[in-house]
Motif scaffolding. Structure first.
Motif, short mmCIF file in Angstrom:
data_model
loop_
_atom_site.label_atom_id
_atom_site.label_comp_id
_atom_site.label_asym_id
_atom_site.label_seq_id
_atom_site.Cartn_x
_atom_site.Cartn_y
_atom_site.Cartn_z
N LEU A 139 5.97 9.85 -0.47
CA LEU A 139 5.22 9.43 -1.66
C LEU A 139 4.77 7.97 -1.53
O LEU A 139 3.63 7.62 -1.84
CB LEU A 139 6.08 9.62 -2.91
N ARG A 140 5.66 7.12 -1.00
CA ARG A 140 5.30 5.71 -0.84
C ARG A 140 4.18 5.55 0.20
O ARG A 140 3.26 4.75 0.06
CB ARG A 140 6.53 4.91 -0.42
N GLU A 141 4.31 6.35 1.27
CA GLU A 141 3.30 6.27 2.34
C GLU A 141 1.93 6.70 1.83
O GLU A 141 0.92 6.03 2.09
CB GLU A 141 3.73 7.15 3.51
N VAL A 142 1.88 7.82 1.11
CA VAL A 142 0.60 8.33 0.59
C VAL A 142 0.02 7.34 -0.42
O VAL A 142 -1.19 7.09 -0.47
CB VAL A 142 0.79 9.72 -0.05
N ARG A 143 0.88 6.74 -1.26
CA ARG A 143 0.43 5.77 -2.26
C ARG A 143 -0.14 4.53 -1.57
O ARG A 143 -1.15 3.96 -2.01
CB ARG A 143 1.60 5.40 -3.17
N SER A 144 0.52 4.11 -0.45
CA SER A 144 0.04 2.90 0.27
C SER A 144 -1.32 3.14 0.92
O SER A 144 -2.11 2.22 1.10
CB SER A 144 1.06 2.50 1.34
N ARG A 145 -1.60 4.39 1.24
CA ARG A 145 -2.90 4.73 1.84
C ARG A 145 -3.97 4.88 0.75
O ARG A 145 -5.13 5.11 1.07
CB ARG A 145 -2.78 6.02 2.65
N GLY A 146 -3.60 4.81 -0.49
CA GLY A 146 -4.58 4.90 -1.57
C GLY A 146 -5.02 6.31 -1.87
O GLY A 146 -6.05 6.50 -2.52
N LEU A 147 -4.25 7.30 -1.43
CA LEU A 147 -4.64 8.70 -1.65
C LEU A 147 -4.24 9.20 -3.06
O LEU A 147 -4.82 10.18 -3.53
CB LEU A 147 -4.00 9.59 -0.58
N ILE A 148 -3.26 8.52 -3.67
CA ILE A 148 -2.84 8.91 -5.02
C ILE A 148 -2.70 7.66 -5.86
O ILE A 148 -2.62 6.55 -5.34
CB ILE A 148 -1.51 9.69 -5.01
N ASP A 149 -2.65 7.85 -7.17
CA ASP A 149 -2.48 6.72 -8.06
C ASP A 149 -1.05 6.18 -7.97
O ASP A 149 -0.12 6.88 -7.54
CB ASP A 149 -2.79 7.12 -9.51
N SER A 150 -0.85 4.97 -8.47
CA SER A 150 0.46 4.31 -8.36
C SER A 150 1.51 4.93 -9.29
O SER A 150 2.71 4.81 -9.04
CB SER A 150 0.31 2.82 -8.67
#
Length: 829
Positions: free
Chosen positions: A177-188
């Motif tokens: 979840l942190r990785e996907v969030r860091s890539r900007g693919l999901i909201d914070s």
């Protein structure tokens, strides 16, 4: 036999049943309430009543049964009777709660005194409690009703592995979840959620191909896709397999526990039934408490005597609005088996009938009834009811046809152990014909020895009841001044319908009422008027009798107090005499010693005049002290003797008064049985006012001629008198016609005004009381008392006395133009 089939609904017992159900805490108890039924087995009904009474005793002694949870577990128990079947976790937990309740209840009941609570202790005697079953359930379930982790070693291993794997999955998911969030693919603010029991990440649909994994779901708008990352798919599959294994292990544990319970199923069924019975008895007791019901004396015969009975539904309805219910006192005996109640419409006749039927039905269903202690209830094999309209288009029955059909069944099936309840007897057809048929049916039912309560307006039935053994009239009382019913039943006289008075109060024109009176005829009008006057006079004399009884009770209390004081004074006298003897003995001893000392001193002083004089003076002083003490004791004894004599005189005076009261004022001799009275004897009624001659004797009735009046009178009401006494009474004008003439003469010459000016207070009060008695007997409604103004002392005394006379409705000053406060105007009931 209960007739008709709609008996419970007509009398409201279905509502009683629903009210008792609300007092239950389980469906098991409600099932027993549905089984409540009328029983003709005396011992069975007594057993039911005793059970409920013992439960009421527990509540009265502040000892509540320790039961709060009762669950119906019969279906799960039946299920596991089949080999291989098992209870689920919730069913097993319910069984554990029931077994715990059974243990608490049986322990409580077995701790009671078996002599004081024999029925409850007997109920619990055969109930088995198996701690092994409870312990077995507790090894696999925790206090919240969930399977314990240590229910088996295998379950403990599986749950430990599941927890470890869940933690691993959770850590990996948070990392992804942190990785996907860091890539900007999901909201914070996006977090892990669940779909189909598997953890997924909500990803905007535009970016779903940028997150490798399995798509499990989409949002309704299609803008969000729920993806399970491919890295944890295998781990989740392994987790699902572990959970399946956990469920299989739980099923195995439940089968094992069910196999353990199976041999005890029959005993557990009995214990569950016991809980239902206890809930049922407890609900009956709680309902009895709400209606102030008691367990009266129950006799195995139809006769009964009810003291202040109340309709339970009416009582609860009135209680909710803090309104009093007028109680019903009713007695049926072998001599007076049928009560024929008459009176005004909406006067309470039907309520009396329904109360009689409902309470008897409740009792023989094993329910307490709202009566006062001292009441006793009978026992019937049949209860028959004719209440309301049974007309039916389907069965081609009119209102009167349905009543006739009921009469047919009553005559066919009623016997001397039947209770008959008929409302508005004879109505529904032409009054003359309906009254004649009703009288014939009543005659047949009376011949069959039926007990019953019947309401009617028909005059011919009232006449028949007054002339027939086995039937007694009853009247619903009515306030003739305020024109409102009093809802009280008075046995021994017929009631008036007060039709004209009620019509006048409603506002029917006087011309219509006058025309109706003309068409009805003077005889009927006068009969109804005389009936009302009899009712009013009876109420007056009953109030007089109650006042006399009250005074007698007060006199009895005073007498008992005097007798007690007399006994105490006698005891005091004996005590004083005993003390006096003891003191006299001591004084004698002291006197002897004093004399001896005095003689010795005189001798030793060798006649020394001074010492001799002192010695003699001391002796005289001692003598005076003794004499004074003796006088005081005699005075005390005289006071006691005087008080004892006073009490004895009062007691003797009371006995003389009672002796005079027991003697007949007319020199009459009370006849004890019909064998002492023969045809031709001179007799008088109990009051001694009317002498007559016996013309004929038949059974317990005598045909007696009182002057010009010939009538049937019960022999028990007659007193035999001498021929000489008969002649003297006739000379004095003691005949019926002479008395009537005297009463008419008194009414003609009666003056409502009375002048008591110049009289002493006691004479004035006696004069007023006698005048008011005459006013009541003459039917006067208003009396004026002329006492003058003066200092107002006589006026105050007269009004103080008027305030305690029961038949005085009100009193006030006369109008100022007519005398003002010098005259008191008295309104009579």
């Amino acid at each position: 036999m209960i007739y008709p089939d709609s008996f419970e609904k007509k009398l409201g017992f279905d509502k009683i049943r629903d009210l008792i159900k609300k007092k239950c805490i389980s469906a098991l108890g409600e099932e027993w309430i549905d089984k409540i039924a009328f029983s003709t087995k005396y011992n069975q009904v007594c057993g039911w009543l005793e059970q409920t009474n013992e439960m009421l005793m527990l509540a009265h002694n502040n000892r509540e049964l320790p039961v709060s949870t009762i669950i119906d577990v019969r279906a799960p128990l039946k299920k596991i009777m089949v080999e291989g079947m098992f209870m689920d976790v919730d069913e097993l937990f319910d069984l554990h709660k029931n077994l715990s309740s059974i243990k608490l209840v049986t322990s409580f009941i077995r701790g009671l005194d078996s002599v004081e609570y024999p029925r409850l202790t007997s109920l619990s005697s055969d109930v088995m409690v198996y701690p092994a079953v409870t312990d077995k359930i507790e090894t696999v379930l925790n206090r919240q009703g969930k399977i314990k982790d240590n229910a088996s070693p295998e379950l403990a291993r599986l749950r430990s592995a599941i927890i470890n794997l869940q933690q691993s999955v959770s850590k990996r998911m948070n990392s992804i979840l942190r990785e996907v969030r860091s890539r900007g693919l999901i909201d914070s603010d996006v977090s892990v959620t669940m779909r189909d029991g598997r953890p997924v990440i909500p990803v905007p649909s535009a970016n779903k191909r940028k997150v490798p994994g399995i798509v499990h779901d989409e949002s309704a708008t299609g803008k969000t896709t729920y993806i399970e990352p491919s890295e944890i798919v295998e781990v989740n599959n392994e987790l699902r397999e572990l959970r399946s294994a956990e469920r299989r292990e739980i099923v195995r544990i439940l089968i094992e526990v069910s196999d353990f319970i199976r041999p005890y199923i029959d005993d557990i069924f009995y214990s569950v039934k016991f809980l239902g019975v206890i809930d049922f008895i407890r609900a009956k007791a709680r309902f009895a408490h709400s209606i102030e019901g008691i367990i009266p004396e129950v006799r195995n015969n139809p006769a009964f005597h009810w003291i202040e009975a109340r309709h339970p539904l009416l009582y609860l309805q009135h209680k909710a609005v803090e309104k009093e219910v007028v109680p019903l006192s009713l007695q049926l005996t072998p001599d007076d088996r049928i009560v024929l109640i008459s009176g005004p419409n909406a006067g309470g006749k039907s309520v009396c009938l329904q109360t009689a039927g409902l309470l008897q039905y409740m009792l023989q269903c094993g329910l307490p009834v709202p009566l006062l202690p001292g009441s006793n209830m009978g026992f019937f094999e049949n209860i028959f009811l004719d209440l309301g309209d049974e007309q039916s288009i389907e069965n081609d029955l009119s209102t009167y046809s349905s009543h006739l059909n009921n009469m047919k069944n009553f005559v066919r099936y009623c016997n001397n152990k039947s209770l008959l309840l008929i409302d508005e007897f004879g109505t529904g057809t032409e009054p003359m014909l309906g009254g004649a048929i009703a009288e014939s049916v009543l005659e047949q039912l009376n011949y069959q020895g039926v007990y019953g309560v019947i309401t009617t307006h028909y005059t011919n039935l009232k006449h028949y009841a007054s002339q027939t053994d086995g039937i007694v009239n009853g009247a619903m009382l009515f306030d003739t001044h305020e024109l409102k019913p009093l809802f009280r039943l008075q046995i021994g006289q017929p009631g008036s319908s007060f039709a004209f008075e009620i019509a006048r109060k409603i506002g029917l024109p006087e011309t219509i009422l006058a025309t109706a009176k003309e068409r009805l005829g003077e005889d009927h009008i006068h009969f109804d008027k005389h009936l009302r006057e009899i009712i009013r006079d009876k109420r007056y004399w009953e109030q007089k009798r109650r006042n006399i009884k009250l005074e007698e009770r007060k006199l009895e209390t005073v007498t008992q107090r005097y007798e007690k004081e007399l006994e105490q004074l006698n005891q005091e006298k004996l005590r004083l005499l005993k003390n006096a003897k003891e003191e006299a003995s001591l004084i004698l001893n002291k006197a002897n010693k004093k004399i001896e000392n005095t003689i010795r001193e005189i001798r030793e002083s060798q006649a020394d005049k001074e010492r001799t004089r002192r010695a003699r003076k001391d002796l005289e002083t001692f003598k005076d002290d003794v004499v004074a003490k003796d006088i005081q004791e005699k005075q005390g004894e005289d006071k006691i003797a005087a008080k004892i004599e006073k009490i004895k005189r009062r007691k003797k005076s009371k006995e003389e008064r009672e002796g005079k009261k027991e003697k007949s004022d007319n020199g009459l001799v009370k006849v004890e049985s019909s064998s002492t009275i023969e045809v031709g004897d001179s007799v008088s009624l109990e009051s001694g006012a009317m002498p007559g001659e016996v013309l004929e004797i038949k059974d317990k009735k005598a045909l007696v001629a009182f002057g010009d009046l010939i009538t049937n009178v019960a022999v028990s009401r007659l007193q035999k008198i001498s021929k000489k006494r008969h002649k003297q009474s006739l000379k004095k004008g003691g005949g019926v016609s002479t008395i009537a003439d005297r009463i008419r003469e008194k009414k003609i010459h009666f003056k409502s005004d009375i002048d008591i000016r110049g009289m002493r207070a006691d004479d004035a009060i006696n004069h007023v009381v006698n005048h008011l008695d005459e006013a009541v007997m003459c039917g006067a409604e208003t009396v004026k008392i002329l006492h003058g103004k003066g200092n107002g002392i006589l006026r105050a005394l007269i009004r103080e006395h008027l305030s305690v006379i029961p038949f005085v409705k009100s009193f006030r000053d006369e109008n100022i133009q007519m005398g003002g406060s010098g005259i008191t105007v008295v309104e009579l009931e």
